[in-house]
Design a protein around this motif. Structure first.
Motif, mmCIF file in Angstrom:
data_model
loop_
_atom_site.group_PDB
_atom_site.id
_atom_site.type_symbol
_atom_site.label_atom_id
_atom_site.label_comp_id
_atom_site.label_asym_id
_atom_site.label_seq_id
_atom_site.Cartn_x
_atom_site.Cartn_y
_atom_site.Cartn_z
ATOM 1 N N MET A 192 0.806 -1.213 0.000
ATOM 2 C CA MET A 192 0.000 0.000 0.000
ATOM 3 C C MET A 192 0.841 1.264 0.000
ATOM 4 O O MET A 192 0.299 2.370 -0.105
ATOM 5 N N SER A 291 -4.305 -4.690 4.657
ATOM 6 C CA SER A 291 -5.045 -4.008 3.603
ATOM 7 C C SER A 291 -4.250 -4.089 2.307
ATOM 8 O O SER A 291 -3.016 -3.966 2.314
ATOM 9 N N PRO A 293 -4.301 -3.268 -2.209
ATOM 10 C CA PRO A 293 -4.925 -2.418 -3.243
ATOM 11 C C PRO A 293 -6.202 -3.038 -3.798
ATOM 12 O O PRO A 293 -6.407 -4.252 -3.750
ATOM 13 N N GLU A 294 -7.056 -2.200 -4.324
ATOM 14 C CA GLU A 294 -8.335 -2.670 -4.857
ATOM 15 C C GLU A 294 -8.155 -3.576 -6.069
ATOM 16 O O GLU A 294 -9.010 -4.420 -6.348
ATOM 17 N N SER A 295 -7.053 -3.420 -6.776
ATOM 18 C CA SER A 295 -6.831 -4.236 -7.970
ATOM 19 C C SER A 295 -6.506 -5.682 -7.640
ATOM 20 O O SER A 295 -6.575 -6.554 -8.509
ATOM 21 N N ALA A 297 -8.140 -7.777 -5.541
ATOM 22 C CA ALA A 297 -9.321 -8.642 -5.400
ATOM 23 C C ALA A 297 -9.764 -9.236 -6.732
ATOM 24 O O ALA A 297 -9.928 -10.460 -6.846
#
Length: 714
Positions: A192, A291, A293-295, A297
């Motif tokens: 992150m 946590s 990054p969104e990429s 998932a």
């Protein structure tokens, strides 16, 4: 006339005969193919020209030098399975340097952290441009793992950038795959973080040392692109499978545990590379989810779909018993049920539904047949454990009702299916746990006889959590052991080993080895290793019994009181049994009456125990055990004080001296007595227990009061 120079002895004659035979074989084997017929006609020339363009026929006269075809084949190898890629070897001087660097890191004799970081940076400078060689080297790949584990984010990004473009080959390499695994684990906490701004290059740096432009998150996405299209093959690849498991967990933000015995990341045979002083604080902290990054998932979901989309249901179920594919299947099933939510199990294309399409698990269904076939399989039962632990509650209830409930007693007898029983007990409610205990009680004598103690231990722990009455189980344990309390404890901790029993055990072991194909002899496991494991499980069961107030703990307490002082001292010096004594002295179930009778057994042996590795912990527990028996504690302290020099000459003795506050006993006896009794004496003039003020503080207060009066007068 000088003699002919000849070798003497039988070895020289045998060597000469071997050379003559080899020379004769080469001459005879090369003779038929030494001559090659020359083509006479143009037709033959045309045929030879066509053979140069077509695939080579068997026994062709010659092989054309087609460099373009060779280059194309090399590109296919690089883009495919990675065979044929060779990064070169380290020369002798480089190997010696990196070997010495590895020894220095293991010794960890650096003055401070700054000196250690400078040394690591110097090793990185020496390894610049040789990272791939080192990762693929049998002797130096361990150094690369240690360097990565001790590197900062900047150094990890630099190594990551050097590996980019070669991950398809590296993850399949015997040694480089472990370097990739370590790299993924230590790069995960910083995914992150933003890409640092470009720093000015130093005068002595080359262009290769420039900071990589990609962030760690982008680097992970690049790894996924490199491995794209090969997931199905890597799923069962010997060396790539453990790296793929780590990659999946990192993308999901799950903690990666390679140390625990229950971990599916690495096998039990994996070499644990530990460094003194490395990640000490992180190891003490419980693992927690990170946590990401969104990429990550959608990328993770696509990887899991690509792995199983090309497999039919039959082959997917076959992976459950595959020794390499099963751990990867466990990770994917865990991520599907925990990371994407248990509602994903309703999808007909999900991994769980493809493995067990019938949620009812009724007799004769495809799901029931699949589960029952895995219960007794050493590899497949681990997948059933994962299902039981993470599957939705409704599905678990159907599985337990139709496949485990009535058979839980017989399953607990089996060494493989017993682990599935453990995971089942962890999810049962109070009523179901009561019924399961009643079924397991009938199997307790057989479990005790065969030293299958892990199921009784976990059952006791779950009964304590669910507040289930354990009196029937205590009665079953009492009947399984000897009625004599002095013999009962020896049976629990495996201390009563007579010569006759040893001979009978040896006969039984030999018979069992013949039936199993002598597996224990091939595995190198002897009686000593088996007996130590039995002692460990017996000690853990006794400790679990001590945590339950009532008949269960009374079985152990009465057995301890029935032992002689010599037996108690012997138990205190053994690593496994000493833990039982420590728990018996410190647990809340230990009564004052028991401790008053039991602690006197140690008097006269305190120094002997204080100098022993295991016994010193028992002496430390005696400080807590005698909190309400002051006269016993004072006698033990006097025994320690009389042997002060003996204790100070020993590392263990100094620890006991410190834990018993013997310096306070030596100089300020009254304060030691208050501390030994748990009394916090308040200083004179202080009612709230605060520290008394010094003369300087009192003078400062008087000066401040005078200044305040003068200011108010004005």
């Amino acid at each position: 006339m000088p003699r002919e120079n000849q070798k003497r002895g039988r070895r020289a004659e045998q060597k000469a005969q071997k050379q003559d035979a080899k020379r004769g074989y080469e001459e005879t084997s090369d003779a038929p193919s030494a001559k090659r017929m020359k083509p006479d006609t143009d037709a033959d020339a045309d045929i030879d020209a066509n053979q140069a363009l077509e695939p080579f026929a068997e026994n062709a006269d010659y092989i054309p030098l087609d460099f373009e075809a060779d280059d194309q084949q090399e590109e296919v190898n690089q883009e495919g399975s990675g065979d044929g890629i060779f990064f070169g070897l380290l020369d002798t001087e480089e190997s010696e340097y990196f070997s010495r660097a590895n020894e220095m890191l293991e010794a960890n004799q650096f003055a401070d952290a700054e000196e250690k970081n400078l040394f690591i940076e110097s090793v990185y400078q020496e390894a610049n441009g040789k990272e791939l060689k080192i990762a693929c080297s049998q002797g130096c790949s361990r150094l690369m793992e240690k360097l990565i584990s001790m590197s900062d984010i900047r150094q990890i990004r630099r190594v990551f950038s050097k590996f980019i473009g070669h991950f398809l080959h590296l993850v399949q390499h015997r040694f480089a795959s472990h370097c990739c695994e370590t790299l993924f684990i230590h790069a995960a906490p910083a995914v992150m973080a933003k890409t640092p701004t470009s720093q000015q290059k130093q005068s002595n740096q080359e262009d290769e040392d420039a900071e990589p432009e990609l962030s760690l998150a982008d680097m992970f996405m690049t790894v996924i692109e490199e491995l794209e299209g090969n997931w199905g093959y890597l799923l069962t690849e010997r060396f790539a499978s453990h790296t793929i498991r780590v990659l999946l967990l990192v993308l999901a933000g799950e903690p990666v545990d390679v140390v625990s015995n229950d971990s599916v990341v690495a096998s039990r045979k994996k070499e644990r590379l530990t460094l003194p002083g490395a990640d000490i604080q992180e190891d003490k902290m419980p693992p927690k989810k990170r946590s990401v990054p969104e990429s990550f998932a959608p990328a993770l979901k696509k990887i899991m779909n690509d792995m199983v989309s090309g497999l039919d249901n039959t082959y997917l179920r076959a992976l459950a018993s595959h020794p390499v594919g099963n751990p990867v299947l466990q990770v994917m099933l865990f991520l599907e049920l925990s990371h994407f939510g248990k509602s994903s199990a309703k999808d007909p294309n999900s991994i769980l539904r493809r493995l067990v399409p019938d949620e009812s698990f009724e007799e004769g269904t495809e799901s029931a047949t699949f589960i029952r076939g895995l219960l007794y399989d050493p590899v497949g039962s681990r997948l059933v454990e994962t299902m039981v632990r993470y599957m939705p509650g409704k599905v678990f209830k159907n599985l337990y009702k139709n496949n485990i409930c009535e058979r839980i007693g017989s399953l607990s007898r089996n060494s493989t299916a017993g682990y599935v029983v453990l995971r089942t007990l962890e999810r049962l409610g109070k009523d179901d746990l009561q019924d399961a205990m009643n079924l397991i009680i009938t199997e307790v004598p057989g479990l005790i006889e065969r030293t299958r103690l892990i199921v009784p231990r976990v059952l006791i722990e779950r009964c304590v959590i669910r507040k289930v009455d354990t009196k029937p189980f205590a009665k079953a344990l009492e009947n399984a052991y000897d009625k004599d309390p002095s013999i009962r404890l020896k049976q629990m901790l495996k201390l009563d080993e007579t010569a006759e029993d040893d001979r009978e055990d040896q006969i039984m072991q030999d018979a069992g080895d013949e039936e199993r194909g002598d597996e224990r002899k091939r595995g190198g496991g002897g009686k000593s290793s088996v007996s130590s494991a039995e002692k460990l499980h017996g000690s853990l069961l006794a400790q679990a019994m001590l945590t339950v107030s009532g008949p269960l703990s009374e079985l152990v307490y009465s057995s301890l009181l029935a032992q002689s002082s010599e037996t108690i001292i012997k138990l205190s010096k053994e690593p496994t049994s000493s833990r039982v004594l420590q728990q018996a002295l410190t647990l809340p179930t230990s009564t004052t009456q028991f401790r008053r009778q039991f602690t006197t057994r140690f008097q006269g042996h305190i120094i002997e125990l204080a100098l022993d590795n295991s016994g010193s912990h028992v002496v430390d527990s005696l400080w807590t055990a005698t909190k309400d028996i002051f006269f016993v504690k004072e006698r033990m302290a006097q025994e320690l004080f009389q042997n002060e020099m003996t204790l100070r000459d020993s590392f263990l003795g100094r620890a006991v001296w410190r834990n018993w506050s013997m310096d306070l006993y030596k100089r300020r006896r009254n304060e030691w007595k208050d501390k030994a009794k748990g009394i916090e004496r308040q200083p004179e003039g202080e009612s709230n227990g605060a520290r008394p003020k010094s003369k300087i503080e009192l003078a400062a207060e008087r000066y401040a009061a005078k200044q305040a009066e003068a200011a108010s007068a004005k």
